[in-house]
Design an enzyme around this catalytic site. Structure first.
Site, PDB file in Angstrom:
ATOM      1  N   ASP A  16     -21.692 122.264  21.895  1.00  0.00           N
ATOM      2  CA  ASP A  16     -21.518 123.528  21.187  1.00  0.00           C
ATOM      3  C   ASP A  16     -22.803 124.358  21.305  1.00  0.00           C
ATOM      4  OD1 ASP A  16     -21.126 125.562  19.383  1.00  0.00           O
ATOM      5  OD2 ASP A  16     -20.579 124.264  17.720  1.00  0.00           O
ATOM      6  N   VAL A  39     -16.227 131.418  21.815  1.00  0.00           N
ATOM      7  CA  VAL A  39     -17.664 131.250  21.616  1.00  0.00           C
ATOM      8  C   VAL A  39     -18.224 132.357  20.709  1.00  0.00           C
ATOM      9  CG1 VAL A  39     -18.732 132.447  23.579  1.00  0.00           C
ATOM     10  CG2 VAL A  39     -19.656 130.307  22.858  1.00  0.00           C
ATOM     11  N   ASP A  40     -17.698 133.547  20.844  1.00  0.00           N
ATOM     12  CA  ASP A  40     -18.106 134.694  20.006  1.00  0.00           C
ATOM     13  C   ASP A  40     -17.842 134.375  18.531  1.00  0.00           C
ATOM     14  OD1 ASP A  40     -18.938 137.240  19.361  1.00  0.00           O
ATOM     15  OD2 ASP A  40     -17.207 138.285  20.210  1.00  0.00           O
TER      16      ASP A  40
HETATM   17  N1  AR6 Z   1     -20.056 126.413  22.833  1.00  0.00           N
HETATM   18  C1  AR6 Z   1     -20.119 126.490  24.188  1.00  0.00           C
HETATM   19  N2  AR6 Z   1     -19.115 126.937  24.953  1.00  0.00           N
HETATM   20  C2  AR6 Z   1     -17.993 127.341  24.330  1.00  0.00           C
HETATM   21  C3  AR6 Z   1     -17.825 127.305  22.926  1.00  0.00           C
HETATM   22  C4  AR6 Z   1     -18.925 126.816  22.170  1.00  0.00           C
HETATM   23  N3  AR6 Z   1     -18.891 126.741  20.833  1.00  0.00           N
HETATM   24  N4  AR6 Z   1     -16.600 127.778  22.616  1.00  0.00           N
HETATM   25  C5  AR6 Z   1     -16.000 128.096  23.781  1.00  0.00           C
HETATM   26  N5  AR6 Z   1     -16.830 127.829  24.817  1.00  0.00           N
HETATM   27  P1  AR6 Z   1     -14.768 132.632  25.758  1.00  0.00           P
HETATM   28  P2  AR6 Z   1     -14.876 134.953  27.570  1.00  0.00           P
HETATM   29  C6  AR6 Z   1     -16.623 128.049  26.258  1.00  0.00           C
HETATM   30  O1  AR6 Z   1     -13.281 132.749  25.691  1.00  0.00           O
HETATM   31  O2  AR6 Z   1     -13.986 134.283  28.538  1.00  0.00           O
HETATM   32  C7  AR6 Z   1     -13.977 136.530  22.665  1.00  0.00           C
HETATM   33  O3  AR6 Z   1     -12.899 136.835  21.833  1.00  0.00           O
HETATM   34  C8  AR6 Z   1     -15.210 128.184  26.765  1.00  0.00           C
HETATM   35  O4  AR6 Z   1     -14.679 126.898  27.055  1.00  0.00           O
HETATM   36  O5  AR6 Z   1     -15.528 132.417  24.502  1.00  0.00           O
HETATM   37  O6  AR6 Z   1     -16.092 135.659  28.086  1.00  0.00           O
HETATM   38  C9  AR6 Z   1     -14.901 137.714  22.880  1.00  0.00           C
HETATM   39  O7  AR6 Z   1     -15.007 138.512  21.728  1.00  0.00           O
HETATM   40  C10 AR6 Z   1     -15.415 129.009  28.032  1.00  0.00           C
HETATM   41  O8  AR6 Z   1     -15.729 128.193  29.144  1.00  0.00           O
HETATM   42  O9  AR6 Z   1     -15.432 133.943  26.430  1.00  0.00           O
HETATM   43  C11 AR6 Z   1     -14.201 138.439  24.002  1.00  0.00           C
HETATM   44  O10 AR6 Z   1     -13.157 139.248  23.515  1.00  0.00           O
HETATM   45  C12 AR6 Z   1     -16.631 129.874  27.721  1.00  0.00           C
HETATM   46  O11 AR6 Z   1     -17.221 129.312  26.555  1.00  0.00           O
HETATM   47  C13 AR6 Z   1     -13.639 137.322  24.847  1.00  0.00           C
HETATM   48  O12 AR6 Z   1     -13.472 136.217  23.953  1.00  0.00           O
HETATM   49  C14 AR6 Z   1     -16.319 131.334  27.456  1.00  0.00           C
HETATM   50  O13 AR6 Z   1     -15.093 131.456  26.782  1.00  0.00           O
HETATM   51  C15 AR6 Z   1     -14.609 136.910  25.911  1.00  0.00           C
HETATM   52  O14 AR6 Z   1     -13.992 135.962  26.751  1.00  0.00           O
END
Ligand code: AR6
Length: 180
Positions: A16, A39-40
């Site tokens: 995480d 992640v956001d």
């Molecule tokens: N720690 C590390 N990696 C993570 C975590 C975590 N806690 N949670 C998810 N991931 P995403 P995007 C990974 O969807 O594709 C949001 O709503 C996950 O498995 O978070 O850039 C924003 O507000 C994936 O590989 O980001 C935008 O609207 C990676 O982090 C939209 O999502 C990114 O997944 C951005 O989408």
């Protein structure tokens, strides 16, 4: 003091990103800067309301039309172990012919540019765009490792970059790309 060798400046961690003890973590945000899922969402939950407060201020004062694609901006880390969060909005995957690779590279470069300018010792990146935004993980890992290595070869700061992966597939992809 000369920078340590490149191989020791890049790390891979499965877990995480909100728990990483680094100077700054990067948020895969969206251009509204007002929060979202994955992640956001995890970063805002773990970091508390100070982060959103600063994002709202930046949105109103600096980015009334939203954070432009490829750009990045630093905010407080609130209650996170990291003192700062570097906010960036990755490209949405539309099949690969809409400058997605260029935009993804720009996101990483913009975050690294901030880390260099502010002399952040360590920065942790999630796989920007590889979740909700649908960027294929193998292509993203190849691009990201290349961009970060190039940056570190040319800059002393940040001293270390940590790739934080959440899933097994990403872990394997990064491992392969990081092999000497
Ligand atoms: N720690 C590390 N990696 C993570 C975590 C975590 N806690 N949670 C998810 N991931 P995403 P995007 C990974 O969807 O594709 C949001 O709503 C996950 O498995 O978070 O850039 C924003 O507000 C994936 O590989 O980001 C935008 O609207 C990676 O982090 C939209 O999502 C990114 O997944 C951005 O989408």
């Amino acid at each position: 003091m000369p920078a340590p060798p490149l191989s020791t400046r890049v790390q891979l961690v499965q877990g995480d990103i909100t728990r990483q003890p680094v100077a700054a973590i990067v948020n895969a945000a969206n251009s509204s800067l007002l929060g979202g899922g994955e992640v956001d969402g995890a970063i805002h939950r773990a970091g508390g309301p100070k982060i959103l407060e600063e994002c709202r201020f930046l949105r109103a004062r600096k980015y009334p039309s939203g954070l432009p694609p490829g750009q990045a901006v630093a905010t407080t880390g609130g209650n996170l172990p990291a003192a700062f969060v570097i906010q960036t909005a990755g490209p949405v995957w539309h099949g690969g012919n809409q400058h997605e690779a260029e935009e993804l590279a720009q996101c990483y470069q913009s975050c690294l540019k901030i880390a260099t300018a502010r002399e952040f010792e360590s920065v942790a990146f999630p796989g920007i765009s590889t979740g909700i935004y649908g960027y294929p993980k193998p292509a993203a890992a190849a691009l990201v490792v290349r961009e970060v290595r190039q940056w570190l070869a040319a800059h002393a700061w940040p001293q270390t970059v940590t790739f934080v992966v959440f899933d097994e597939e990403s872990q394997r992809l990064y491992e392969r790309k990081l092999k000497p």
